[in-house]
Design an enzyme around this catalytic site. Structure first.
Site, PDB file in Angstrom:
ATOM      1  N   GLU A  77       0.824  -1.210   0.000  1.00 37.04           N
ATOM      2  CA  GLU A  77       0.000   0.000   0.000  1.00 37.04           C
ATOM      3  C   GLU A  77       0.857   1.260   0.000  1.00 37.04           C
ATOM      4  OE1 GLU A  77      -3.004  -0.127  -0.750  1.00 37.04           O
ATOM      5  OE2 GLU A  77      -3.216  -2.288  -0.509  1.00 37.04           O
ATOM      6  N   HIS A  81       1.662   2.162  -3.499  1.00 39.60           N
ATOM      7  CA  HIS A  81       0.568   2.941  -4.088  1.00 39.60           C
ATOM      8  C   HIS A  81       0.657   4.401  -3.639  1.00 39.60           C
ATOM      9  CE1 HIS A  81      -1.747  -0.035  -6.172  1.00 39.60           C
ATOM     10  NE2 HIS A  81      -2.055  -0.742  -5.100  1.00 39.60           N
ATOM     11  N   HIS A 106       3.113   6.381  -5.479  1.00 39.52           N
ATOM     12  CA  HIS A 106       2.623   6.685  -6.825  1.00 39.52           C
ATOM     13  C   HIS A 106       1.768   7.953  -6.798  1.00 39.52           C
ATOM     14  CE1 HIS A 106       0.958   4.672 -10.765  1.00 39.52           C
ATOM     15  NE2 HIS A 106       1.710   5.718 -11.013  1.00 39.52           N
TER      16      HIS A 106
END
Length: 695
Positions: free
Chosen positions: A485, A488, A491
């Protein structure tokens, strides 16, 4: 008289805005949502006002007499709907992370209104005509402008802009029904998950369970007014360790059966009909838009492109994974027989005996390693890895609003203290939160007036909670999920694009998992473990002996893990590749789907139909395969670091520049090749999972 009426309306609207935090600027630190001021009654008025304002903005664009340009059409559309985005972002995030019955009811009420609002924009003929004119004269645009134009243009086409008037009305009807069904599906899973409790009170019923799990169950029972008893739930942090350690086979069956029958109990929260309608309506919508089925429609803008390519990858992995799973099943059966347990291996036996075999084969006990993985230590390790790779720094903030007391907030900066963004972390289960783990945002990164507007990112998990005597101690699977996570989150945080709709994780589903899954690779590296795996009591670093055991067991049980995942992925594809309506019950459809691929009876799909939230209410329809598709990418990409330096500065810089910063500004395969130098190969994934052909 007219002036008086206008004055009264203005005063009323001003007073209303003063009472509704969405209808005025956020005067909070970093302009985050004022969670402490937001009440349920604020959402609907803000939604209605937001839709009203965006509708007027879109009408103004559509009815403009000026020649259509990128600025007055595409950019104007991109910047529209600020209030609607503001309220919908908070509402959608909190209905997942901190919901209640009022919000659930409101989400069902709002769903068809929002679907209609979206259709009113996408099916506006004048608006599409202007977009089409810009599309036909795009030569003078720069690359990022062309990409935004391409995405907007294709979104109109894929949303029915070229349909006949009659088909547009049919599409509106389908979208309205789909929106309500998706919300119902998710709400029912939460209801069913919260409804079940396994209440134990006899000491012998706790046989085999770790002390920390027992303490957690006792604390939950006390909080629910059942002091002296023990409550186990269908939250992963409770049910999975129970299945892993309880020596009481009848109790394992009881909690497993409740888990695998969620929303499949012929009650008000049953999802069988919802799932059937969702699958059929999606396929009908795709056919209306000119596609063979929903999968063909959904995959058109992904790396995979077609259902055939997805099936090809999944089937390439299925045979070796199933072969390994059958070997693992035989090992479990042998141990069961040695203990006098008759009959075949059942799904509620698998985790229990796998843990015993792991202990026997590798002398590795999950409870032996958990003390080295306190949540705080793992978080510090992730921060350290991120700093070494990308130079980021993290500072805890205590002066910003939070939506729940469990949440922590972090300011993220570059080495030179330039602000990157804010990161919310919400790590433990509760009744108001859906299961699983995910990343989201409260403000995507964008540019305004040449200035980077920093993002506000959030990761939400359901990890083992702390007890009265110990901090939250994570399983290694939870450690890996935390790294995942966080990938992510990077990102979203490191996004550096001009337009918000292309920021961060706005990429295709089968590319979005690359940044998350590549981060998982660092979690188990010996050098990285030495950076963060410290015993929560003594501060002692994890010993080399334990690290060696982790390495030796890395491919252990990967047959099971890969098979249960692939089974769910293939089930997803089967639902969404139908040429006509599914005419049978979803339980029968699921059974046929699993029989077709030869799934053994001791394993069920990772998600059965009625609680397959990813595909029926989570945005992954015909897309659950993406984790394994991205698995090919991430293992191939990580091999670059593995073969050189885990923190190779130039490779890290390239990954940041070409992947993490780019969002959806370019074709994902081109971005990947720019980092890697070539297209990915599957070999690294097969090796990582122990699925290489056996000689």
């Amino acid at each position: 008289m007219k002036k008086i009426i206008i004055s009264i309306l203005f005063m009323t609207q001003t007073l209303w805005a003063q009472d509704n935090p969405f209808l005025k600027p956020y005067l909070t630190p970093y302009e985050v949502p004022p969670f402490d001021q937001i009440k349920v009654e604020h959402y609907k008025p803000a939604f209605l006002e937001g839709m009203k304002i965006q509708k007027a903005e879109m009408e103004a664009i559509a009815n403009s007499t000026a020649k259509p340009t990128f600025e007055n059409t595409i950019l104007a559309m991109e910047n529209s709907g600020e209030l609607l985005t503001k309220v919908s972002t908070v509402f959608s995030n909190l209905t997942s992370a901190n919901t209640n019955k009022e919000m659930q009811a409101l989400s069902q009420e709002l769903a068809p209104l929002l679907a209609k609002h979206s259709d009113d924009i996408n099916l506006n003929e004048k608006l599409f005509k202007r977009v089409e004119q810009v599309w036909n004269q795009k030569e003078n645009l720069n690359a990022e402008q062309k990409r935004l134009l391409e995405l907007k243009y294709k979104a109109f086409v894929r949303s029915g802009a070229r349909l006949s008037a009659a088909d547009k009305e049919k599409l509106r009807e389908l979208n309205g029904r789909l929106s309500v069904l998706g919300v119902k599906f998710g709400n029912n899973i939460l209801t069913e998950t919260n409804a079940f409790e396994l209440v134990l009170e006899k000491p012998e019923e706790l046989a085999g369970l770790p002390d920390a799990l027992i303490e957690s169950a006792a604390a939950l029972a006390k909080a629910k007014g059942k002091e002296g008893k023990y409550i186990f739930t269908l939250q992963n942090a409770s049910v999975m360790p129970f299945l892993q350690y309880s020596s009481k086979r009848d109790l394992r069956f009881k909690i497993w059966n409740a888990y695998q029958l969620r929303a499949n109990n012929d009650n008000e929260a049953d999802n069988k009909e919802n799932a059937l309608q969702l699958a059929n309506l999606r396929n009908e919508k795709a056919r209306l838009l000119g596609y063979a089925n929903h999968a063909a429609y959904s995959l058109e803008q992904t790396m995979a492109k077609t259902p055939e390519k997805v099936y090809e990858l999944l089937q390439q992995l299925w045979a070796p994974a199933l072969s390994n799973a059958k070997i693992e099943e035989a090992d479990i059966l042998k141990m069961m027989e040695s203990e006098g347990v008759a009959g075949p291996v059942q799904p509620y036996d698998w985790r229990y005996y796998t843990e015993k075999i792991r202990k026997q084969r590798f002398d590795l006990d999950e409870q032996e390693i958990k003390p080295y993985f306190s949540l705080e230590n793992v978080r510090s390790g992730i921060f350290a890895v991120t700093e070494k790779l990308y130079g980021l720094k993290f500072e805890a903030l205590n002066n910003v609003p939070k939506y729940h007391e469990d949440v922590t907030v972090w300011k993220v900066t570059e080495k030179d203290d330039t602000e990157v963004g804010l990161l919310y972390m919400d790590m433990h289960p509760r009744a108001s939160k859906r299961g699983g783990a995910w990343m989201t945002s409260y403000r995507p990164q964008t540019m305004k007036g040449g200035k980077r507007i920093s993002p506000v990112i959030s990761i939400v998990c359901n990890f083992t909670p702390p007890t009265a005597d110990a901090p939250a101690l994570l399983t290694f699977d939870e450690v890996t999920t935390f790294f995942h996570e966080f990938g992510h989150a990077l990102h979203g945080l490191l996004s550096n694009v001009n337009y918000r709709s292309m920021a961060g994780t706005s990429v295709s589903r089968d590319f979005v998992e690359l940044p998350s899954q590549i981060m998982e690779n660092w979690a188990a590296e010996p050098a990285v473990l030495k950076m963060y795996a410290r015993h929560y009591k003594t501060g002692e670093l994890i010993p080399d002996e334990l690290i060696k055991k982790l390495e030796q067991s890395a491919t252990f049980d990967q047959g099971f893990a890969t098979v249960e995942y692939l089974a769910a992925s293939l089930l997803d594809m089967d639902y969404h590749t139908q040429a006509g309506d599914i005419a049978i019950d979803v339980n029968a459809f699921e059974k046929q789907s699993m029989q077709k691929i030869g799934l053994i009876s001791s394993i069920i799909p990772r998600y059965r139909t009625t609680y397959f939230q990813h595909i029926f209410s989570g945005g992954y329809s015909a897309g659950y395969y993406s984790y394994i598709w991205s698995g090919v990418l991430d293992t191939d990409a990580f091999s670059v670091f593995k073969s050189t330096d885990l923190f190779h500065p130039e490779k890290a810089k390239s990954f940041r520049k070409n992947i993490l910063e780019k969002g959806n500004t370019e074709d994902p395969m081109e971005l990947y090749k720019r980092f890697r130098g070539s297209e990915p190969k599957i070999d690294a994934l097969l090796k990582k999972r122990g699925l290489m052909p056996r000689s």
